[in-house]
Scaffold this active site. Structure first.
Site, PDB file in Angstrom:
ATOM      1  N   PRO A  93       0.275  13.246  -4.836  1.00  0.00           N
ATOM      2  CA  PRO A  93       0.819  12.492  -3.709  1.00  0.00           C
ATOM      3  C   PRO A  93       0.587  10.999  -3.903  1.00  0.00           C
ATOM      4  O   PRO A  93      -0.539  10.556  -4.152  1.00  0.00           O
ATOM      5  CB  PRO A  93       0.001  13.010  -2.520  1.00  0.00           C
ATOM      6  N   ILE A  94       1.655  10.240  -3.798  1.00  0.00           N
ATOM      7  CA  ILE A  94       1.558   8.775  -3.930  1.00  0.00           C
ATOM      8  C   ILE A  94       2.406   8.160  -2.820  1.00  0.00           C
ATOM      9  O   ILE A  94       3.538   8.593  -2.590  1.00  0.00           O
ATOM     10  CB  ILE A  94       2.022   8.336  -5.345  1.00  0.00           C
ATOM     11  N   ALA A  95       1.829   7.180  -2.137  1.00  0.00           N
ATOM     12  CA  ALA A  95       2.537   6.534  -1.030  1.00  0.00           C
ATOM     13  C   ALA A  95       3.705   5.700  -1.559  1.00  0.00           C
ATOM     14  O   ALA A  95       3.646   5.166  -2.672  1.00  0.00           O
ATOM     15  CB  ALA A  95       1.562   5.627  -0.274  1.00  0.00           C
ATOM     16  N   SER A 122       3.214  12.341  -0.082  1.00  0.00           N
ATOM     17  CA  SER A 122       2.158  11.650   0.666  1.00  0.00           C
ATOM     18  C   SER A 122       2.525  11.575   2.155  1.00  0.00           C
ATOM     19  O   SER A 122       3.703  11.548   2.512  1.00  0.00           O
ATOM     20  CB  SER A 122       2.006  10.233   0.119  1.00  0.00           C
ATOM     21  N   THR A 172      -6.747  14.610   2.223  1.00  0.00           N
ATOM     22  CA  THR A 172      -7.466  13.634   1.387  1.00  0.00           C
ATOM     23  C   THR A 172      -8.745  13.188   2.082  1.00  0.00           C
ATOM     24  O   THR A 172      -8.713  12.708   3.214  1.00  0.00           O
ATOM     25  CB  THR A 172      -6.553  12.430   1.083  1.00  0.00           C
ATOM     26  N   ARG A 181      -9.921  -3.309  -3.721  1.00  0.00           N
ATOM     27  CA  ARG A 181      -8.880  -3.452  -4.746  1.00  0.00           C
ATOM     28  C   ARG A 181      -8.442  -4.905  -4.846  1.00  0.00           C
ATOM     29  O   ARG A 181      -7.662  -5.400  -4.024  1.00  0.00           O
ATOM     30  CB  ARG A 181      -7.692  -2.557  -4.410  1.00  0.00           C
ATOM     31  N   LYS A 241      -8.683  17.386  -0.935  1.00  0.00           N
ATOM     32  CA  LYS A 241      -8.452  16.511  -2.097  1.00  0.00           C
ATOM     33  C   LYS A 241      -9.478  15.389  -2.134  1.00  0.00           C
ATOM     34  O   LYS A 241      -9.638  14.653  -1.150  1.00  0.00           O
ATOM     35  CB  LYS A 241      -7.041  15.918  -2.024  1.00  0.00           C
ATOM     36  N   SER A 263     -10.770  15.030  -7.673  1.00  0.00           N
ATOM     37  CA  SER A 263     -10.047  13.759  -7.814  1.00  0.00           C
ATOM     38  C   SER A 263     -10.975  12.622  -7.439  1.00  0.00           C
ATOM     39  O   SER A 263     -11.787  12.765  -6.517  1.00  0.00           O
ATOM     40  CB  SER A 263      -8.835  13.756  -6.866  1.00  0.00           C
ATOM     41  N   HIS A 265      -9.261   9.755  -6.882  1.00  0.00           N
ATOM     42  CA  HIS A 265      -8.173   8.914  -6.385  1.00  0.00           C
ATOM     43  C   HIS A 265      -7.667   7.970  -7.479  1.00  0.00           C
ATOM     44  O   HIS A 265      -7.250   6.850  -7.221  1.00  0.00           O
ATOM     45  CB  HIS A 265      -8.651   8.121  -5.168  1.00  0.00           C
ATOM     46  N   ARG A 268      -9.342   4.393  -7.692  1.00  0.00           N
ATOM     47  CA  ARG A 268      -8.961   3.372  -6.701  1.00  0.00           C
ATOM     48  C   ARG A 268      -9.975   3.265  -5.568  1.00  0.00           C
ATOM     49  O   ARG A 268      -9.822   2.460  -4.663  1.00  0.00           O
ATOM     50  CB  ARG A 268      -7.583   3.714  -6.113  1.00  0.00           C
ATOM     51  N   ASP A 296      -7.005  15.950 -10.893  1.00  0.00           N
ATOM     52  CA  ASP A 296      -6.183  14.796 -11.257  1.00  0.00           C
ATOM     53  C   ASP A 296      -7.090  13.620 -11.606  1.00  0.00           C
ATOM     54  O   ASP A 296      -8.313  13.736 -11.582  1.00  0.00           O
ATOM     55  CB  ASP A 296      -5.162  14.431 -10.158  1.00  0.00           C
ATOM     56  N   SER A 297      -6.473  12.511 -11.956  1.00  0.00           N
ATOM     57  CA  SER A 297      -7.107  11.223 -12.297  1.00  0.00           C
ATOM     58  C   SER A 297      -7.232  11.044 -13.805  1.00  0.00           C
ATOM     59  O   SER A 297      -8.057  11.697 -14.453  1.00  0.00           O
ATOM     60  CB  SER A 297      -8.464  11.036 -11.618  1.00  0.00           C
TER      61      SER A 297
HETATM   62  C1  LIG Z   1       0.090   3.749  -6.106  1.00  0.00           C
HETATM   63  C2  LIG Z   1      -0.743   4.924  -5.706  1.00  0.00           C
HETATM   64  C3  LIG Z   1      -0.661   5.403  -4.403  1.00  0.00           C
HETATM   65  C4  LIG Z   1      -1.391   6.540  -4.031  1.00  0.00           C
HETATM   66  N1  LIG Z   1      -1.214   7.071  -2.795  1.00  0.00           N
HETATM   67  C5  LIG Z   1      -1.888   8.192  -2.434  1.00  0.00           C
HETATM   68  C6  LIG Z   1      -1.675   8.796  -1.177  1.00  0.00           C
HETATM   69  O1  LIG Z   1      -0.840   8.374  -0.401  1.00  0.00           O
HETATM   70  N2  LIG Z   1      -2.440   9.872  -0.869  1.00  0.00           N
HETATM   71  C7  LIG Z   1      -3.374  10.397  -1.732  1.00  0.00           C
HETATM   72  O2  LIG Z   1      -4.053  11.376  -1.405  1.00  0.00           O
HETATM   73  N3  LIG Z   1      -3.559   9.858  -2.946  1.00  0.00           N
HETATM   74  C8  LIG Z   1      -2.842   8.784  -3.323  1.00  0.00           C
HETATM   75  N4  LIG Z   1      -3.018   8.258  -4.571  1.00  0.00           N
HETATM   76  C9  LIG Z   1      -3.923   8.946  -5.522  1.00  0.00           C
HETATM   77  C10 LIG Z   1      -3.144  10.024  -6.284  1.00  0.00           C
HETATM   78  O3  LIG Z   1      -2.813  11.114  -5.467  1.00  0.00           O
HETATM   79  C11 LIG Z   1      -3.954  10.589  -7.470  1.00  0.00           C
HETATM   80  O4  LIG Z   1      -5.186  11.051  -7.011  1.00  0.00           O
HETATM   81  C12 LIG Z   1      -4.170   9.570  -8.592  1.00  0.00           C
HETATM   82  O5  LIG Z   1      -3.056   8.703  -8.721  1.00  0.00           O
HETATM   83  C13 LIG Z   1      -4.394  10.292  -9.906  1.00  0.00           C
HETATM   84  O6  LIG Z   1      -4.722   9.403 -10.909  1.00  0.00           O
HETATM   85  P1  LIG Z   1      -3.693   8.863 -12.024  1.00  0.00           P
HETATM   86  O7  LIG Z   1      -2.779   7.894 -11.337  1.00  0.00           O
HETATM   87  O8  LIG Z   1      -4.609   8.210 -12.987  1.00  0.00           O
HETATM   88  O9  LIG Z   1      -2.956  10.033 -12.611  1.00  0.00           O
HETATM   89  C14 LIG Z   1      -2.279   7.142  -4.950  1.00  0.00           C
HETATM   90  C15 LIG Z   1      -2.372   6.634  -6.253  1.00  0.00           C
HETATM   91  C16 LIG Z   1      -1.605   5.552  -6.630  1.00  0.00           C
HETATM   92  C17 LIG Z   1      -1.682   5.066  -8.064  1.00  0.00           C
HETATM   93  C1  LIG Z   2      -4.020   5.184   5.047  1.00  0.00           C
HETATM   94  C2  LIG Z   2      -3.463   5.224   3.712  1.00  0.00           C
HETATM   95  C3  LIG Z   2      -2.597   4.093   3.284  1.00  0.00           C
HETATM   96  C4  LIG Z   2      -1.825   4.459   2.097  1.00  0.00           C
HETATM   97  C5  LIG Z   2      -2.612   4.286   0.875  1.00  0.00           C
HETATM   98  C6  LIG Z   2      -2.110   5.083  -0.238  1.00  0.00           C
HETATM   99  C7  LIG Z   2      -3.204   5.380  -1.176  1.00  0.00           C
HETATM  100  O1  LIG Z   2      -3.828   6.426  -1.093  1.00  0.00           O
HETATM  101  C8  LIG Z   2      -3.545   4.441  -2.237  1.00  0.00           C
HETATM  102  O2  LIG Z   2      -4.417   4.771  -3.066  1.00  0.00           O
HETATM  103  O3  LIG Z   2      -2.998   3.318  -2.286  1.00  0.00           O
END
Ligand SMILES: Cc1cc2nc3c(=O)[nH]c(=O)nc-3n(C[C@H](O)[C@H](O)[C@H](O)COP(=O)(O)O)c2cc1C
Ligand SMILES: CCCCCCC(=O)C(=O)O
Length: 408
Positions: A93-95, A122, A172, A181, A241, A263, A265, A268, A296-297
């Site tokens: 899941p990615i926003a 996401s 999450t 960040r 997660k 994970s 994240h 991040r 993941d990660s």
């Molecule tokens: C740009 C971005 C946005 C993300 N947004 C979310 C999110 O909305 N919800 C969430 O649980 N994880 C979020 N993540 C974390 C990812 O789900 C995942 O754990 C992580 O990207 C895995 O690592 P990788 O990018 O090295 O493969 C986000 C990661 C990135 C890079």
């Molecule tokens: C409350 C969540 C805002 C969106 C952030 C998305 C995310 O997980 C990230 O790593 O960026």
């Protein structure tokens, strides 16, 4: 071609991407994406050690070849929670996929469907769960939940997700606030394209929010009772997660979780948190097969998928690389990224005599205690830093270019 959402440029492509590996995509995306959007994706927290180490740490494990197995045509197909997949890869899941492509999550889900991977959406997707489902039918989909402090919001989300046919929720728990960040601060990043659930609930006020503002709306206090409550209210299986230790795994399972996602994240949140692959063996031992595990990660290679499965995962998530595929090639670009990693994985299945994904889960993986003295000479220097440096091998000598041997 480029189209614009209120001045923000979005890709309009839908074409397969040629690549030798998925790592090379990051640089290609940097040249076409606005700086703030690119760095929102391609960055980690603080000094970004965990972000980088997530990938490097896969080198802590070695895959032992198996040759006289009289086997060919391995299959990467697998079953997960009753869903048939062509690959053990999950789209994390990615926003806000709209920073990469005008069709955002709809295109990503189409790419995942074509490659036979599990898609996850996401809470902060641009496209609605209904639009994603309408474009992809009953292809396997999970939903990621950022629990809101407002349970009316949560209820609205559960109802929509369930009636759109999503098969599970990933709660999450590792991002209760945003990690520090620096990239987002330097570029003043705000989400440039509206996030469906947010605007549905708060209207236009939800547009143009920063990551920190978004986190302020989500719950900081999450405990086992929330897992049970989400399960009951949503009527869907719940994965937790962001599990990085055995204790949290026990608590999640004790609260009724149907699975966990190991994970950090993608580096991040806590910088210097260990790599997920390093924590997986002890978490898998604690879970002891009671529920499925997703990892993941840092996953960028077929060998990473292979090692994660062999060390206890049932599915393996990829994050940033698919978003780069989306930016460079839309749905077909996402499909290319998944296929690239899956093809690398399939090569290793043949080379280890693994006919099925189940076989990979029993493959021979070792953790040989390499030191700076006996690391292979062609190993990336960052790998050296990941190994213990003793007084003896911390020398000032040079390395013989031909043999790799150390010279005092
Ligand atoms: C740009 C971005 C946005 C993300 N947004 C979310 C999110 O909305 N919800 C969430 O649980 N994880 C979020 N993540 C974390 C990812 O789900 C995942 O754990 C992580 O990207 C895995 O690592 P990788 O990018 O090295 O493969 C986000 C990661 C990135 C890079
Ligand atoms: C409350 C969540 C805002 C969106 C952030 C998305 C995310 O997980 C990230 O790593 O960026």
């Amino acid at each position: 071609m480029t189209v614009y959402y209120k001045g923000f440029p979005q890709s309009d492509r839908n074409e397969a991407i040629k690549m030798v590996n998925v790592d090379e995509l990051e640089d290609r995306v940097r040249k076409v994406m606005p700086e703030a959007a690119y760095y929102y994706i391609a960055s980690g927290s603080e000094n970004e050690w965990t972000w980088r180490n997530n990938t490097t740490a896969f080198n802590h494990f070695q895959i032992v070849p198996r040759s006289l197995t009289n086997m060919d045509s391995p299959s990467t197909a697998t079953q997960f929670m009753g869903m048939d997949l062509k690959t053990p890869i999950m789209i994390c899941p990615i926003a806000c996929h709209g920073i990469a492509h005008k069709d955002a999550e709809v295109a990503t889900a189409q790419g995942a469907k074509a490659a036979g991977a599990l898609f996850s959406s996401s809470t902060y997707a641009n496209k609605s769960v209904e639009d994603i489902a309408a474009a992809t039918g009953d292809s396997p989909k999970f939903f990621q939940l950022y629990l809101s402090k407002d349970w009316d919001f949560n209820k609205m989300v559960f109802d929509a997700v369930k009636s759109a046919g999503y098969k599970g929720i990933m709660l999450t728990v590792d991002a209760l606030v945003s990690g520090y960040r620096e990239a987002n601060l330097r570029t003043n990043f705000t989400f440039p394209v509206p996030l469906d659930f947010f605007t549905r609930y708060v209207g236009a006020e939800g547009e143009g929010m920063s990551v920190a503002q978004m986190y302020a709306n989500s719950a900081q206090k999450i405990g086992p009772a929330d897992v049970a409550k989400i399960k009951e209210m949503s009527g869907l299986p719940v994965f937790v997660k962001g599990i990085m230790n055995a204790e949290d795994a026990y608590m999640a399972i004790g609260a009724g979780a149907d699975g966990i996602v190991v994970s950090n994240h993608g580096g991040r949140e806590i910088d210097t948190a260990p790599a997920t692959i390093d924590m997986l063996p002890e978490i898998a031992a604690a879970v002891n097969g009671r529920v499925p595990i997703i990892l993941d990660s840092g996953v960028r290679r077929g060998s990473h998928v292979f090692k994660a499965l062999a060390l206890g995962a049932d599915l393996v998530g990829i994050g940033r690389p698919f978003l780069y595929g989306l930016a460079l090639g839309g749905a077909k670009g996402v499909e290319s990224v998944i296929n690239q990693i899956n093809n690398e994985f399939k090569i290793l299945m043949q080379l280890t005599g693994c006919k099925t994904v189940e076989d990979v889960k029993h493959a021979d993986i070792r953790q040989i205690n390499y030191t700076a003295d006996n690391l292979p000479s062609n190993t990336d220097p960052s790998v050296r830093r990941a190994y213990p440096v003793t007084k003896e091998n911390q020398m000032e000598g040079t390395q013989d270019a031909a043999t790799g041997a150390s010279k005092h």
